[in-house]
Design a protein around this motif. Structure first.
Motif, short mmCIF file in Angstrom:
data_model
loop_
_atom_site.label_atom_id
_atom_site.label_comp_id
_atom_site.label_asym_id
_atom_site.label_seq_id
_atom_site.Cartn_x
_atom_site.Cartn_y
_atom_site.Cartn_z
N HIS A 413 0.78 -1.29 0.02
CA HIS A 413 0.00 -0.18 0.12
C HIS A 413 0.79 1.33 0.11
CE1 HIS A 413 -4.03 -1.84 0.19
NE2 HIS A 413 -3.33 -2.90 0.80
N ASP A 414 2.15 0.94 0.07
CA ASP A 414 2.97 2.28 -0.16
C ASP A 414 3.08 3.08 0.71
OD1 ASP A 414 4.95 3.62 -1.61
OD2 ASP A 414 3.80 4.84 -2.63
N LEU A 415 3.03 2.41 2.14
CA LEU A 415 2.64 3.41 3.40
C LEU A 415 3.86 2.98 4.39
CD1 LEU A 415 -0.91 3.32 3.83
CD2 LEU A 415 0.13 5.29 3.26
N PRO A 416 4.41 3.80 5.01
CA PRO A 416 5.38 3.48 6.06
C PRO A 416 5.19 2.69 7.03
CG PRO A 416 5.06 5.91 6.05
CD PRO A 416 3.92 5.21 5.43
N PHE A 417 6.01 1.36 7.16
CA PHE A 417 5.68 0.41 8.15
C PHE A 417 5.41 0.85 9.50
CE2 PHE A 417 7.27 -2.22 11.74
CZ PHE A 417 7.01 -3.40 11.23
N ARG A 418 6.14 1.92 10.02
CA ARG A 418 6.07 2.44 11.17
C ARG A 418 4.69 2.92 11.71
NH1 ARG A 418 8.98 6.58 10.79
NH2 ARG A 418 10.91 5.50 11.19
N GLN A 419 4.09 3.58 10.58
CA GLN A 419 2.67 4.07 10.63
C GLN A 419 1.57 3.19 10.41
OE1 GLN A 419 1.95 7.66 8.39
NE2 GLN A 419 3.82 8.43 9.10
N VAL A 420 1.91 2.14 9.69
CA VAL A 420 0.95 0.92 9.57
C VAL A 420 0.87 0.13 10.82
CG1 VAL A 420 0.31 -1.17 8.10
CG2 VAL A 420 1.28 0.94 6.90
N TYR A 421 2.37 -0.33 11.26
CA TYR A 421 2.12 -0.98 12.57
C TYR A 421 1.38 -0.26 13.54
CZ TYR A 421 4.18 -3.64 16.39
OH TYR A 421 4.27 -4.30 17.47
N ALA A 422 1.36 1.08 13.80
CA ALA A 422 0.77 1.83 14.85
C ALA A 422 -0.65 1.62 14.48
CB ALA A 422 1.24 3.31 14.57
N TYR A 423 -0.95 1.59 13.41
CA TYR A 423 -2.71 1.51 12.90
C TYR A 423 -3.11 0.29 13.56
CZ TYR A 423 -6.74 1.90 10.11
OH TYR A 423 -8.36 1.95 9.70
N LEU A 424 -2.28 -1.02 13.26
CA LEU A 424 -2.81 -2.14 13.46
C LEU A 424 -2.76 -2.42 14.79
CD1 LEU A 424 -0.95 -3.92 10.61
CD2 LEU A 424 -3.31 -4.14 11.19
N LEU A 425 -1.81 -1.79 15.81
CA LEU A 425 -1.80 -1.88 17.09
C LEU A 425 -3.17 -1.41 17.69
CD1 LEU A 425 0.75 -3.08 18.82
CD2 LEU A 425 1.39 -0.48 19.07
N LYS A 426 -3.68 -0.52 16.99
CA LYS A 426 -5.06 -0.10 17.63
C LYS A 426 -6.19 -1.16 17.28
CE LYS A 426 -4.06 4.74 16.55
NZ LYS A 426 -4.45 5.58 17.81
N PHE A 427 -6.05 -1.93 16.32
CA PHE A 427 -6.72 -3.20 15.91
C PHE A 427 -6.66 -4.14 17.00
CE2 PHE A 427 -9.10 -2.75 11.79
CZ PHE A 427 -8.45 -1.77 11.29
N LYS A 428 -5.38 -4.36 17.62
CA LYS A 428 -5.12 -5.42 18.52
C LYS A 428 -5.71 -4.98 19.80
CE LYS A 428 -1.23 -7.69 20.52
NZ LYS A 428 0.13 -7.40 21.03
N GLU A 429 -5.42 -3.54 20.14
CA GLU A 429 -5.90 -3.13 21.53
C GLU A 429 -7.43 -3.10 21.51
OE1 GLU A 429 -4.36 0.67 21.29
OE2 GLU A 429 -2.33 0.09 21.74
N LYS A 430 -8.17 -3.01 20.20
CA LYS A 430 -9.61 -3.38 20.41
C LYS A 430 -10.03 -4.68 20.24
CE LYS A 430 -10.09 1.35 19.84
NZ LYS A 430 -10.83 2.12 21.00
N GLY A 431 -9.09 -5.38 20.32
CA GLY A 431 -9.48 -7.00 20.40
C GLY A 431 -9.63 -7.63 19.27
N LEU A 432 -9.33 -6.85 17.87
CA LEU A 432 -9.87 -7.42 16.61
C LEU A 432 -8.86 -8.60 16.16
CD1 LEU A 432 -11.21 -4.03 15.19
CD2 LEU A 432 -12.65 -6.10 15.97
#
Ligand SMILES: [Zn+2]
Length: 441
Positions: A413-432
């Protein structure tokens, strides 16, 4: 002054060689920075045709004409060719010229002559002189008094390991044998020492090892001394040199160009560096990556430098490669991109969903919605490319089947790993989702 610049100031002007007393001084300086293990290999040792050269010192290096001193090769550590034999006698100008080395394009400079370190059987004597001196030499007899000492000694290899939870090891390597040159050698090890200091502050998933040694010869004998089982743990590598000057980054790919570290380096340099260029194995510079990548070892090793195509940089292998050409901010940038690569190595993983069907990500319960044209849901990071983020959000749920790593999602998706990881961490925190560790290299 940064601690990296302090190291470079301290090692400035040392007459280092594969084996010399100044090389020992340099190693002592480095051992004050990190608790290196100092491994020793006797001079004269042979392996695969490689020979560890003798401990070498220059005691006197004078060229006189009619009793007048024309050149003192002791004034600069490059004034005598590396591993020069001693010679005393009177020679004609044409004979003397056979023993003088210079670089016409940089007439003030003294050139680094290192050929004999790798071919100690050549047994040449000679001086490196500025071309401006060479061209003024007139016909006549010259008295040469070149006293060099070749003695038995021990080549030193510095090794520093940070043990992670996994024995899988990432190798960092820089060389330390280029007399009085700072960008070629010391700039690389100064950055890697800083990286290891930073890494030592955290506990890591993987293990990291820094090797600082004479170019080629050091790593040849180091690797030959290890058990195959230990080498099996060396999974990825970064060779580093010439990173302090004012050029953009040059990424030399590993032998295949397709290893995990190639992928990570391209991704990080694309997003984190001001700019960079890349070429295939051995097309930019030639260093110890050849040793690590050699058959039977095959450690995928990229090389990071700030070389320009073909010419490398104006002071390359010249006496003008001093601390004056080093930009502290370029060293800092190199530390930052290296730490960012390590961050990917440490954090990359796969994703496993904990739901079925479409989730209403805009519900405040989740607050993960990224609209195609309005403010992003990631609060603290400016999203430069709204459309890309919105598309990523729509694709993500199908990636939660452990089939694609976070790094590959970021690349796709041509996006920085750091930011994609931070976004996914929120999915994890929400239990998804769950983050799933799998063998990535
Ligand atoms: Zn070099």
């Amino acid at each position: 002054m940064s601690s990296m610049m302090k190291i470079l100031e301290k090692v400035s002007g040392l007459a280092v060689a594969p084996v010399s007393s100044d090389t020992d001084k340099q190693n002592d300086i480095l051992c004050q920075e990190l608790p290196f293990k100092v491994l020793e290999y006797p001079t004269g040792s042979k392996h695969n045709g490689w020979i560890i050269p003798h401990n070498w010192e220059v005691l006197k290096a004078e060229i006189k004409k009619d009793g007048k001193l024309i050149y003192d090769g002791k004034k600069h550590p490059l004034g005598v060719i590396g591993l020069s034999e001693p010679f005393s006698g009177t020679v004609s100008l044409s004979e003397l010229k056979k023993h003088l080395y210079f670089f016409e394009k940089s007439p003030e400079d003294i050139v680094y002559h290192c050929d004999q370190y790798y071919k100690p059987y050549k047994k040449l004597w000679g001086f490196s002189v500025p071309y401006n001196l060479y061209k003024t030499l007139t016909a006549g007899d010259y008295d040469v008094e070149l006293i060099t000492l070749h003695t038995e000694g021990r080549m030193k290899v510095l090794e520093y390991t940070l043990q992670g939870k996994s024995p899988k090891t990432i190798i960092f390597n820089a060389h330390n044998c280029h007399a009085a040159q700072i960008n070629d050698g010391p700039a690389g090890y100064a950055v890697l020492v800083e990286v290891m200091k930073k890494l030592s502050q955290q506990s890591t998933k993987y293990s990291y090892r820094l090797i600082i040694a004479p170019e080629h010869i050091g790593t040849v004998f180091y690797l030959a001394s290890l058990k195959p089982k230990e080498i099996d743990n060396f999974k990825l590598g970064i060779f580093m040199e010439m990173v302090g000057n004012d050029n953009e980054f040059a990424l030399q790919q590993s032998f295949t160009g397709e290893s995990y570290i190639d992928k990570i380096a391209h991704h990080i340099l694309k997003f984190d560096a001001a700019s960079y260029w890349s070429d295939t194995f051995r097309k930019i510079v030639g260093n110890d990556e050849s040793v690590w990548e050699a058959p039977g070892y095959e450690v995928p090793m990229i090389s990071l430098s700030r070389c320009e195509p073909k010419t490398l940089y104006p002071q390359y292998h010249l006496s003008s490669d001093t601390v004056d050409i080093i930009k502290p901010e370029k060293l800092e940038e190199t530390v930052d991109v290296t730490m960012a690569m390590i961050d990917v190595i440490e954090k990359n993983c796969y994703l496993k969903r904990k739901f079925t069907g479409l989730i209403a990500l805009s519900n405040p319960q989740y607050d993960l919605y990224i609209s195609p044209g309005s403010d992003p849901s990631i609060k603290n990071e400016a999203l430069a490319d709204q459309a890309k983020w919105s598309e990523l959000m729509n694709y993500l749920p199908r990636y939660f089947d452990e089939s694609i790593s976070i790094l590959d999602i970021a690349i796709k998706h041509d996006l920085p790993f750091r930011q994609v990881y931070a976004y996914l961490l929120k999915f994890k925190e929400k239990g998804l989702v769950e983050f799933i560790e799998k063998d990535l290299f």
